[in-house]
Motif scaffolding. Structure first.
Motif, PDB file in Angstrom:
ATOM      1  N   TYR A 146       0.838  -1.203   0.000  1.00 26.10           N
ATOM      2  CA  TYR A 146       0.000   0.000   0.000  1.00 26.10           C
ATOM      3  C   TYR A 146       0.872   1.252   0.000  1.00 26.10           C
ATOM      4  O   TYR A 146       0.633   2.192  -0.763  1.00 26.10           O
ATOM      5  CB  TYR A 146      -0.925  -0.009   1.216  1.00 26.10           C
ATOM      6  N   GLY A 147       1.893   1.280   0.849  1.00 25.69           N
ATOM      7  CA  GLY A 147       2.780   2.431   0.900  1.00 25.69           C
ATOM      8  C   GLY A 147       3.490   2.668  -0.417  1.00 25.69           C
ATOM      9  O   GLY A 147       3.625   3.810  -0.875  1.00 25.69           O
ATOM     10  N   ARG A 148       3.940   1.588  -1.037  1.00 28.63           N
ATOM     11  CA  ARG A 148       4.633   1.713  -2.319  1.00 28.63           C
ATOM     12  C   ARG A 148       3.722   2.289  -3.392  1.00 28.63           C
ATOM     13  O   ARG A 148       4.121   3.164  -4.166  1.00 28.63           O
ATOM     14  CB  ARG A 148       5.147   0.338  -2.757  1.00 28.63           C
ATOM     15  N   VAL A 149       2.496   1.777  -3.456  1.00 29.11           N
ATOM     16  CA  VAL A 149       1.553   2.262  -4.468  1.00 29.11           C
ATOM     17  C   VAL A 149       1.278   3.746  -4.266  1.00 29.11           C
ATOM     18  O   VAL A 149       1.313   4.541  -5.216  1.00 29.11           O
ATOM     19  CB  VAL A 149       0.240   1.448  -4.430  1.00 29.11           C
ATOM     20  N   CYS A 150       0.998   4.133  -3.025  1.00 26.65           N
ATOM     21  CA  CYS A 150       0.661   5.534  -2.747  1.00 26.65           C
ATOM     22  C   CYS A 150       1.846   6.456  -3.011  1.00 26.65           C
ATOM     23  O   CYS A 150       1.668   7.580  -3.491  1.00 26.65           O
ATOM     24  CB  CYS A 150       0.182   5.694  -1.315  1.00 26.65           C
ATOM     25  N   LEU A 151       3.043   5.992  -2.726  1.00 24.79           N
ATOM     26  CA  LEU A 151       4.228   6.808  -2.991  1.00 24.79           C
ATOM     27  C   LEU A 151       4.360   7.084  -4.487  1.00 24.79           C
ATOM     28  O   LEU A 151       4.767   8.178  -4.892  1.00 24.79           O
ATOM     29  CB  LEU A 151       5.468   6.096  -2.464  1.00 24.79           C
ATOM     30  N   GLY A 152       3.964   6.115  -5.303  1.00 25.79           N
ATOM     31  CA  GLY A 152       4.007   6.305  -6.744  1.00 25.79           C
ATOM     32  C   GLY A 152       2.916   7.221  -7.270  1.00 25.79           C
ATOM     33  O   GLY A 152       2.995   7.686  -8.415  1.00 25.79           O
ATOM     34  N   LEU A 166      -9.200   2.792   0.491  1.00 24.50           N
ATOM     35  CA  LEU A 166      -8.753   1.420   0.726  1.00 24.50           C
ATOM     36  C   LEU A 166      -8.140   1.304   2.121  1.00 24.50           C
ATOM     37  O   LEU A 166      -8.394   0.343   2.845  1.00 24.50           O
ATOM     38  CB  LEU A 166      -7.736   1.007  -0.345  1.00 24.50           C
ATOM     39  N   PHE A 167      -7.340   2.281   2.513  1.00 27.07           N
ATOM     40  CA  PHE A 167      -6.751   2.293   3.851  1.00 27.07           C
ATOM     41  C   PHE A 167      -7.839   2.369   4.917  1.00 27.07           C
ATOM     42  O   PHE A 167      -7.802   1.641   5.918  1.00 27.07           O
ATOM     43  CB  PHE A 167      -5.816   3.511   3.963  1.00 27.07           C
ATOM     44  N   TRP A 168      -8.816   3.233   4.696  1.00 21.05           N
ATOM     45  CA  TRP A 168      -9.871   3.452   5.682  1.00 21.05           C
ATOM     46  C   TRP A 168     -10.673   2.182   5.935  1.00 21.05           C
ATOM     47  O   TRP A 168     -10.957   1.820   7.088  1.00 21.05           O
ATOM     48  CB  TRP A 168     -10.795   4.568   5.200  1.00 21.05           C
ATOM     49  N   ILE A 241      -6.833  -8.589   0.767  1.00 25.03           N
ATOM     50  CA  ILE A 241      -6.460  -7.178   0.728  1.00 25.03           C
ATOM     51  C   ILE A 241      -5.061  -6.990   0.142  1.00 25.03           C
ATOM     52  O   ILE A 241      -4.778  -5.950  -0.463  1.00 25.03           O
ATOM     53  CB  ILE A 241      -6.577  -6.492   2.110  1.00 25.03           C
ATOM     54  N   TYR A 242      -4.196  -7.979   0.294  1.00 28.20           N
ATOM     55  CA  TYR A 242      -2.889  -7.895  -0.358  1.00 28.20           C
ATOM     56  C   TYR A 242      -3.062  -7.874  -1.876  1.00 28.20           C
ATOM     57  O   TYR A 242      -2.462  -7.051  -2.579  1.00 28.20           O
ATOM     58  CB  TYR A 242      -2.008  -9.064   0.067  1.00 28.20           C
ATOM     59  N   GLU A 243      -3.906  -8.764  -2.376  1.00 27.49           N
ATOM     60  CA  GLU A 243      -4.178  -8.780  -3.819  1.00 27.49           C
ATOM     61  C   GLU A 243      -4.882  -7.501  -4.253  1.00 27.49           C
ATOM     62  O   GLU A 243      -4.668  -7.006  -5.366  1.00 27.49           O
ATOM     63  CB  GLU A 243      -5.013 -10.009  -4.185  1.00 27.49           C
ATOM     64  N   ALA A 244      -5.712  -6.953  -3.376  1.00 27.90           N
ATOM     65  CA  ALA A 244      -6.413  -5.706  -3.694  1.00 27.90           C
ATOM     66  C   ALA A 244      -5.436  -4.554  -3.864  1.00 27.90           C
ATOM     67  O   ALA A 244      -5.612  -3.681  -4.730  1.00 27.90           O
ATOM     68  CB  ALA A 244      -7.443  -5.375  -2.612  1.00 27.90           C
ATOM     69  N   ALA A 245      -4.406  -4.503  -3.027  1.00 30.85           N
ATOM     70  CA  ALA A 245      -3.399  -3.453  -3.147  1.00 30.85           C
ATOM     71  C   ALA A 245      -2.668  -3.541  -4.475  1.00 30.85           C
ATOM     72  O   ALA A 245      -2.384  -2.514  -5.120  1.00 30.85           O
ATOM     73  CB  ALA A 245      -2.425  -3.513  -1.979  1.00 30.85           C
ATOM     74  N   LYS A 246      -2.371  -4.750  -4.899  1.00 30.51           N
ATOM     75  CA  LYS A 246      -1.711  -4.924  -6.201  1.00 30.51           C
ATOM     76  C   LYS A 246      -2.653  -4.558  -7.345  1.00 30.51           C
ATOM     77  O   LYS A 246      -2.239  -3.911  -8.314  1.00 30.51           O
ATOM     78  CB  LYS A 246      -1.215  -6.365  -6.353  1.00 30.51           C
ATOM     79  N   ALA A 247      -3.913  -4.959  -7.213  1.00 32.64           N
ATOM     80  CA  ALA A 247      -4.890  -4.626  -8.249  1.00 32.64           C
ATOM     81  C   ALA A 247      -5.149  -3.126  -8.321  1.00 32.64           C
ATOM     82  O   ALA A 247      -5.347  -2.555  -9.395  1.00 32.64           O
ATOM     83  CB  ALA A 247      -6.195  -5.375  -7.992  1.00 32.64           C
ATOM     84  N   ALA A 248      -5.135  -2.466  -7.169  1.00 31.55           N
ATOM     85  CA  ALA A 248      -5.338  -1.002  -7.147  1.00 31.55           C
ATOM     86  C   ALA A 248      -4.216  -0.305  -7.902  1.00 31.55           C
ATOM     87  O   ALA A 248      -4.442   0.687  -8.601  1.00 31.55           O
ATOM     88  CB  ALA A 248      -5.394  -0.508  -5.706  1.00 31.55           C
ATOM     89  N   GLU A 249      -2.991  -0.818  -7.770  1.00 23.91           N
ATOM     90  CA  GLU A 249      -1.886  -0.229  -8.506  1.00 23.91           C
ATOM     91  C   GLU A 249      -2.119  -0.348 -10.013  1.00 23.91           C
ATOM     92  O   GLU A 249      -1.865   0.612 -10.764  1.00 23.91           O
ATOM     93  CB  GLU A 249      -0.577  -0.937  -8.121  1.00 23.91           C
ATOM     94  N   GLU A 250      -2.614  -1.494 -10.455  1.00 20.15           N
ATOM     95  CA  GLU A 250      -2.881  -1.672 -11.874  1.00 20.15           C
ATOM     96  C   GLU A 250      -3.976  -0.738 -12.358  1.00 20.15           C
ATOM     97  O   GLU A 250      -3.905  -0.191 -13.467  1.00 20.15           O
ATOM     98  CB  GLU A 250      -3.282  -3.121 -12.137  1.00 20.15           C
ATOM     99  N   ARG A 251      -4.995  -0.515 -11.529  1.00 18.12           N
ATOM    100  CA  ARG A 251      -6.098   0.361 -11.926  1.00 18.12           C
ATOM    101  C   ARG A 251      -5.689   1.819 -11.987  1.00 18.12           C
ATOM    102  O   ARG A 251      -6.148   2.582 -12.843  1.00 18.12           O
ATOM    103  CB  ARG A 251      -7.268   0.208 -10.961  1.00 18.12           C
ATOM    104  N   LEU A 252      -4.842   2.248 -11.045  1.00 21.88           N
ATOM    105  CA  LEU A 252      -4.597   3.669 -10.849  1.00 21.88           C
ATOM    106  C   LEU A 252      -3.255   4.153 -11.385  1.00 21.88           C
ATOM    107  O   LEU A 252      -3.067   5.355 -11.553  1.00 21.88           O
ATOM    108  CB  LEU A 252      -4.686   4.003  -9.364  1.00 21.88           C
ATOM    109  N   ALA A 253      -2.334   3.231 -11.629  1.00 24.75           N
ATOM    110  CA  ALA A 253      -0.985   3.668 -12.041  1.00 24.75           C
ATOM    111  C   ALA A 253      -1.048   4.381 -13.386  1.00 24.75           C
ATOM    112  O   ALA A 253      -1.827   4.008 -14.274  1.00 24.75           O
ATOM    113  CB  ALA A 253      -0.053   2.472 -12.122  1.00 24.75           C
TER     114      ALA A 253
END
Length: 253
Positions: A146-152, A166-168, A241-253
């Motif tokens: 999550y931190g890595r995705v948000c930093l990007g 997602l964090f909330w 939720i781990y998979e969700a964090a990876k999927a969120a990166e794909e959606r938002l990157a």
């Protein structure tokens, strides 16, 4: 500071030392009262991973945690550290710390007049509420991801706002189904008797609707910090939720 903490570039200016010896007997007494108020409910309604983590990192009922001692237990398990900071961090510093497996941890404790609620996170919310979950390997990996995705995404306010949801609905107000029952794991629930009771007694007190976790729904679910939650999202496992964090990166990157 530990070696990992001093390698932080953006957050370094916010790092402090916890002066554990400066805590007063009254402060330790307040901590003990806070823990005694929460544990009976949590023993029944917190998820198994939280309760296991509480004991793994050596939290005690009778005294404020010494973060150095907590980290001696936590670090070898998942590589995470509860790192003392001066207070609220700007987003880039906060996400940098998560990406480095350093959890920003405040060292002040609420006073006896504020046992039920404090608007600003304190060491009870941060350590009692958050850190036991960091002893769980999958949750630990999720939080770093999550931190890595948000930093990007740091320069995109709209995408960061969606990631904040997602964090909330996980880290702060997450619930999980275990053995056919809703269990609590989010720190906002773990550390608050009122918020937890709102969820536990939802059928009789008009508490939140519990929906199945869906990443797209979560990323679009608005919320108000100032009121009890109307909707929560239940996961079936922390792998979700781990998979969700990876999927969120794909959606938002």
């Amino acid at each position: 500071m530990n070696q990992a903490a001093t390698s932080l570039r953006i957050a370094e200016q916010y790092l402090i030392r916890q002066d554990w010896n400066a805590y007063t007997p009254e402060q330790h007494s307040v901590w003990a009262e806070l823990v005694r108020r929460r544990m009976p409910q949590l023993q029944e309604h917190a998820c198994a991973e939280y309760l296991d983590g509480f004991h793994q990192i050596g939290l005690r009922e009778d005294s404020i945690p010494d973060l150095a001692e907590v980290n001696k237990r936590l670090g070898p398990r998942t590589g995470w550290n509860a790192t003392p900071v001066s207070g609220f961090l700007p987003p880039d510093a906060f996400f940098e710390m998560l990406a480095a497996r350093q959890f920003p941890t405040t060292t002040w404790l609420r006073n006896r007049e504020s046992l039920e609620y404090t608007p600003e996170p304190d060491i009870f919310h941060d350590v009692f509420g958050h850190v036991p979950m960091h002893a769980h390997p999958v949750f630990a990996d999720f939080l770093q991801q999550y931190g890595r995705v948000c930093l990007g995404l740091i320069h995109d306010k709209d995408k960061l706002e969606r990631m904040g949801r997602l964090f909330w609905f996980t880290v702060e107000f997450g619930v999980i189904r275990q053995k056919g029952t809703i269990k609590l794991y989010g720190s906002g629930l773990i550390s608050s008797h009122g918020e937890s009771t709102h969820v536990i007694n939802r059928s009789s007190e008009g508490g939140p609707e519990i929906r199945d976790f869906d990443l797209d729904a979560v990323l679009n679910q608005k919320f108000l910090v100032s009121e009890m939650q109307k909707v929560l999202y239940a996961v079936e496992s922390f792998d979700q939720i781990y998979e969700a964090a990876k999927a969120a990166e794909e959606r938002l990157a």
